[in-house]
Design a protein around this motif. Structure first.
Motif, PDB file in Angstrom:
ATOM      1  N   ASP A  34       0.631  -1.074   0.170  1.00 30.95           N
ATOM      2  CA  ASP A  34      -0.062  -0.030  -0.192  1.00 30.95           C
ATOM      3  C   ASP A  34       0.995   1.290   0.241  1.00 30.95           C
ATOM      4  OD1 ASP A  34      -1.878   1.617   0.257  1.00 30.95           O
ATOM      5  OD2 ASP A  34      -3.584   1.373   1.627  1.00 30.95           O
ATOM      6  N   THR A  37      -1.421   7.877  -0.415  1.00 28.67           N
ATOM      7  CA  THR A  37      -0.841   8.777  -0.398  1.00 28.67           C
ATOM      8  C   THR A  37      -1.372   9.683   0.678  1.00 28.67           C
ATOM      9  OG1 THR A  37      -0.292   9.737  -1.608  1.00 28.67           O
ATOM     10  CG2 THR A  37       1.044   9.079  -0.626  1.00 28.67           C
ATOM     11  N   GLU A  38      -2.895   9.564  -0.667  1.00 26.00           N
ATOM     12  CA  GLU A  38      -4.466   9.907  -0.455  1.00 26.00           C
ATOM     13  C   GLU A  38      -5.230   9.340   0.079  1.00 26.00           C
ATOM     14  OE1 GLU A  38      -3.167  10.059  -3.036  1.00 26.00           O
ATOM     15  OE2 GLU A  38      -1.780  11.664  -3.809  1.00 26.00           O
ATOM     16  N   ASP A  39      -6.769   9.989   0.445  1.00 25.54           N
ATOM     17  CA  ASP A  39      -7.034   8.678   0.176  1.00 25.54           C
ATOM     18  C   ASP A  39      -8.740   9.160  -0.928  1.00 25.54           C
ATOM     19  OD1 ASP A  39     -10.156   7.437   1.531  1.00 25.54           O
ATOM     20  OD2 ASP A  39     -10.560   8.740   1.861  1.00 25.54           O
ATOM     21  N   ILE A  40      -8.220   7.726  -1.077  1.00 23.71           N
ATOM     22  CA  ILE A  40      -8.344   7.942  -3.275  1.00 23.71           C
ATOM     23  C   ILE A  40      -9.949   7.382  -2.841  1.00 23.71           C
ATOM     24  CG2 ILE A  40      -8.130   7.825  -5.532  1.00 23.71           C
ATOM     25  CD1 ILE A  40      -6.091   9.050  -5.218  1.00 23.71           C
ATOM     26  N   LYS A  41     -10.720   6.997  -3.341  1.00 25.74           N
ATOM     27  CA  LYS A  41     -11.938   5.746  -3.249  1.00 25.74           C
ATOM     28  C   LYS A  41     -12.145   5.712  -4.995  1.00 25.74           C
ATOM     29  CE  LYS A  41     -12.896   7.162   0.717  1.00 25.74           C
ATOM     30  NZ  LYS A  41     -12.570   6.223   2.127  1.00 25.74           N
ATOM     31  N   SER A 111      -7.768  -0.323  -5.614  1.00 28.24           N
ATOM     32  CA  SER A 111      -8.533  -0.751  -4.852  1.00 28.24           C
ATOM     33  C   SER A 111      -8.566  -2.039  -4.262  1.00 28.24           C
ATOM     34  CB  SER A 111      -9.911  -0.962  -6.152  1.00 28.24           C
ATOM     35  OG  SER A 111     -11.015  -1.847  -5.859  1.00 28.24           O
ATOM     36  N   TYR A 112      -8.462  -2.235  -3.361  1.00 28.98           N
ATOM     37  CA  TYR A 112      -8.494  -3.215  -2.426  1.00 28.98           C
ATOM     38  C   TYR A 112      -9.204  -4.940  -3.021  1.00 28.98           C
ATOM     39  CZ  TYR A 112      -5.470  -1.622   1.230  1.00 28.98           C
ATOM     40  OH  TYR A 112      -4.286  -1.405   2.086  1.00 28.98           O
ATOM     41  N   ARG A 129      -1.173  -0.917  -4.411  1.00 26.69           N
ATOM     42  CA  ARG A 129      -1.776  -0.155  -4.205  1.00 26.69           C
ATOM     43  C   ARG A 129      -1.513   1.863  -4.420  1.00 26.69           C
ATOM     44  NH1 ARG A 129      -5.617   2.371   0.151  1.00 26.69           N
ATOM     45  NH2 ARG A 129      -7.924   2.714  -0.105  1.00 26.69           N
ATOM     46  N   ASN A 131      -1.239   5.646  -7.097  1.00 28.33           N
ATOM     47  CA  ASN A 131      -2.453   6.477  -7.500  1.00 28.33           C
ATOM     48  C   ASN A 131      -1.047   6.643  -8.897  1.00 28.33           C
ATOM     49  OD1 ASN A 131      -3.303   9.004  -8.756  1.00 28.33           O
ATOM     50  ND2 ASN A 131      -2.914   9.396  -6.646  1.00 28.33           N
TER      51      ASN A 131
END
Length: 230
Positions: A34, A37-41, A111-112, A129, A131
């Protein structure tokens, strides 16, 4: 293998397992590295269809929208990018690795759910995981890069293509399948997905702007771009 990776925050090397020179620490859980670094949905619809994406969703969708089979397109792309180190951006379940020949095969996604499926189906593929607009890899470290059915979803295609060009080795190739303004089907898909799509020429200019040589083939609602870094 650790020499390939770079900290997505500052670009420094990892001095021990997922801890970089500047002290930024990342994790590896269930075989998934993982480096986000950002909370990307991820798109909710993609997470929902993840279990049937490879078996039903993609094969049926591609047949309807391109007139070609999912396996045909992925095989063609896999043959283009085969090399020692191959990276698949927006990898999903990692289907392309059934066809791409590589010693080090890496699939990157946000996506996990998809990455967990990738590890269960293709355990030899390195699941990352991360960006795509800030690839956690060293400059000119990758022999082949694919980005299948994903670039049209990014907020900045130019940034993504710059990143692809940065990590791709000279003399190596990349491939991308992009939803382009080809016909009524592509317009329909763009409407239901809430996307703004562009003609193939728009993407050709972006690839050329960063210094990549590009060729393309329109396949129904999609365009398959083959790129080379001189």
């Amino acid at each position: 293998m650790s020499d390939i990776f770079r900290c997505p925050i500052d670009g420094s090397k990892f001095i021990k397992k997922w801890v970089c020179e500047k002290g930024h620490a990342f994790s590896e859980v269930d075989g998934i590295i993982d480096l986000l670094t950002e909370d990307i949905k991820s798109e909710k619809i993609l997470d929902l269809i993840a279990p049937v994406y490879e078996s039903v969703w993609a094969p049926l969708g591609l047949l309807i929208t391109s007139g070609k089979s999912y396996s045909y397109i992925m095989r063609k792309a896999g043959e283009i990018v085969s090399g020692t180190i191959v990276l698949d951006i927006g990898t999903g379940t990692g289907k392309i690795f059934d066809y791409a020949k590589c010693e080090i095969c890496m699939g990157l996604d946000i996506s996990y759910k998809f990455l967990k499926i990738l590890k269960s189906k293709r355990p030899n593929v390195i699941a990352v995981r991360g960006n795509a607009l800030k690839l956690p890899f060293a400059d000119e470290s990758i022999d082949g890069i694919s980005a299948m059915f994903v670039l049209h979803m990014f907020p900045s295609v130019l940034v993504a293509v710059r990143e692809i060009n940065r990590v791709l080795k000279h003399g190596k190739r990349c491939v991308a399948t992009i939803l382009t303004k080809n016909n009524m089907i592509s317009q329909f898909l763009a409407t239901i997905w809430g996307l703004r799509i562009h003609p193939a020429d728009y993407y050709i200019k972006i690839f050329e702007e960063v210094g990549l040589k590009v060729d393309y083939e329109k396949i129904g609602a999609w365009t398959l771009f083959t790129c080379a870094k001189p």
